[in-house]
Design a protein around this motif. Structure first.
Motif, short mmCIF file in Angstrom:
data_model
loop_
_atom_site.label_atom_id
_atom_site.label_comp_id
_atom_site.label_asym_id
_atom_site.label_seq_id
_atom_site.Cartn_x
_atom_site.Cartn_y
_atom_site.Cartn_z
N GLN A 105 2.74 7.89 11.95
CA GLN A 105 2.71 6.44 12.17
C GLN A 105 2.13 5.71 10.97
O GLN A 105 1.50 6.31 10.10
CB GLN A 105 1.88 6.11 13.42
N SER A 106 2.36 4.41 10.95
CA SER A 106 1.73 3.57 9.95
C SER A 106 0.26 3.39 10.28
O SER A 106 -0.15 3.53 11.43
CB SER A 106 2.41 2.20 9.92
N PRO A 107 -0.55 3.09 9.27
CA PRO A 107 -1.96 2.81 9.56
C PRO A 107 -2.11 1.60 10.48
O PRO A 107 -1.27 0.70 10.50
CB PRO A 107 -2.55 2.53 8.17
N TRP A 125 1.38 -4.00 9.69
CA TRP A 125 1.93 -3.06 8.72
C TRP A 125 3.39 -2.78 9.09
O TRP A 125 3.76 -2.76 10.26
CB TRP A 125 1.17 -1.73 8.77
N GLY A 126 4.19 -2.54 8.06
CA GLY A 126 5.55 -2.09 8.28
C GLY A 126 5.60 -0.58 8.46
O GLY A 126 4.55 0.09 8.48
N GLN A 127 6.81 -0.07 8.56
CA GLN A 127 7.01 1.37 8.74
C GLN A 127 7.12 2.11 7.42
O GLN A 127 7.06 3.34 7.38
CB GLN A 127 8.27 1.62 9.57
N GLY A 128 7.29 1.38 6.34
CA GLY A 128 7.33 2.00 5.03
C GLY A 128 8.73 2.28 4.53
O GLY A 128 9.66 2.44 5.32
N TYR A 156 4.21 0.92 1.95
CA TYR A 156 4.04 0.06 3.10
C TYR A 156 3.82 -1.38 2.66
O TYR A 156 3.07 -1.65 1.72
CB TYR A 156 2.80 0.46 3.90
N PHE A 176 -9.62 2.56 -0.99
CA PHE A 176 -9.72 3.28 0.26
C PHE A 176 -10.58 4.53 0.06
O PHE A 176 -10.63 5.09 -1.05
CB PHE A 176 -8.33 3.75 0.73
N VAL A 178 0.88 -1.18 0.00
CA VAL A 178 0.00 0.00 0.00
C VAL A 178 0.91 1.21 0.00
O VAL A 178 1.92 1.23 0.72
CB VAL A 178 -0.91 0.01 1.25
#
Lengths: 118, 112
Positions: B47-49, A108-111, A95, B103, A37
């Motif tokens: 932050q990440s979702p 989820w990762g940190q990206g 991500y 989304f 994503v």
């Protein structure tokens, strides 16, 4: 502790290629569908790709179909995103996520940041 | 593609007051099994979702019961009964019933 660790982002020129990796730990990786994503700077979330747990099925939106390829290596607990023909509009934080739909924890990762610019 | 439309896009809320976010889909999200794959995510600043709600109304582990999801078909709602400072961020709905996954635009919750 569960970790999804993305890597491979960076600065690339338009038309160039990058390969992102996401290494998973703390989960039974081979049982999870995995997704990418992205989030352009200051913008919302956009789904980029999903690969099923076995790797037998892959899915993409039209915006990246034919340019991006998702793959996985369950022996290495890693999912990849090969990105070719990159455009300025692909600039985003990418991500790695399980993007789980039903019961069970979603991760989820940190990206990793991809910047497409000349 | 299924278009997810959230409203409002900006939601200033007084601490301790309720908040409600609407998400409408351009097609029904109901599967043949009767379930709808409608998720809500929270993204705090920097932050990440994080997923809060799955299948319309099921709270993820660790999500306070101040958060609730409801709806059916094409019309869904996320409610926060009493907003706290830690609820500041952007909230997204996402449909997983159809490909491609889509989304909503996101709703920014801020404290007045």
């Amino acid at each position: 502790e569960v970790q999804l660790l993305e890597s491979g982002g960076g600065l690339v020129q338009p038309g160039g290629s990058l390969r992102l990796s996401c290494a998973a730990s703390g989960i039974t990786f081979s049982t999870y569908d995995m997704s990418w994503v992205r989030q352009a700077p200051g913008k919302g979330l956009e789904w980029v790709s999903t690969i099923t747990s076995s790797g037998s099925n892959t899915y993409y939106p039209d915006s990246v179909k034919g340019r991006f390829t998702i793959s996985r290596d369950n022996s290495k607990n890693t999912v990849y995103l090969q990105m070719n023909g990159l455009r300025a509009e692909d600039t985003a934080l990418y991500y790695c996520a399980t993007l789980k739909l039903r019961m069970g924890t979603d991760y989820w990762g940190q990206g990793t940041l991809v910047t497409v610019s000349s | 593609d299924v278009v997810m439309t959230q409203s409002p896009l900006s939601l200033p809320v007084t601490l301790g007051q309720p908040a409600s976010i609407s998400c409408r889909s351009s097609q029904s999200l109901v599967h043949s099994d009767g379930n709808a794959d409608l998720n809500w995510f929270q993204q705090r600043p920097g932050q990440s979702p994080r997923r809060l709600i799955y299948e319309v109304s099921n709270r993820d582990s660790g999500v306070p019961d101040r958060f609730s999801g409801s709806g059916s078909g094409t019309d869904f709602t996320l409610k926060i009964t009493r907003v706290e400072a830690g609820d500041v961020g952007i909230y997204y709905c996402m449909q997983g019933s159809h490909w491609p996954r889509t989304f909503g635009q996101g709703t920014t919750v801020e404290i007045k």
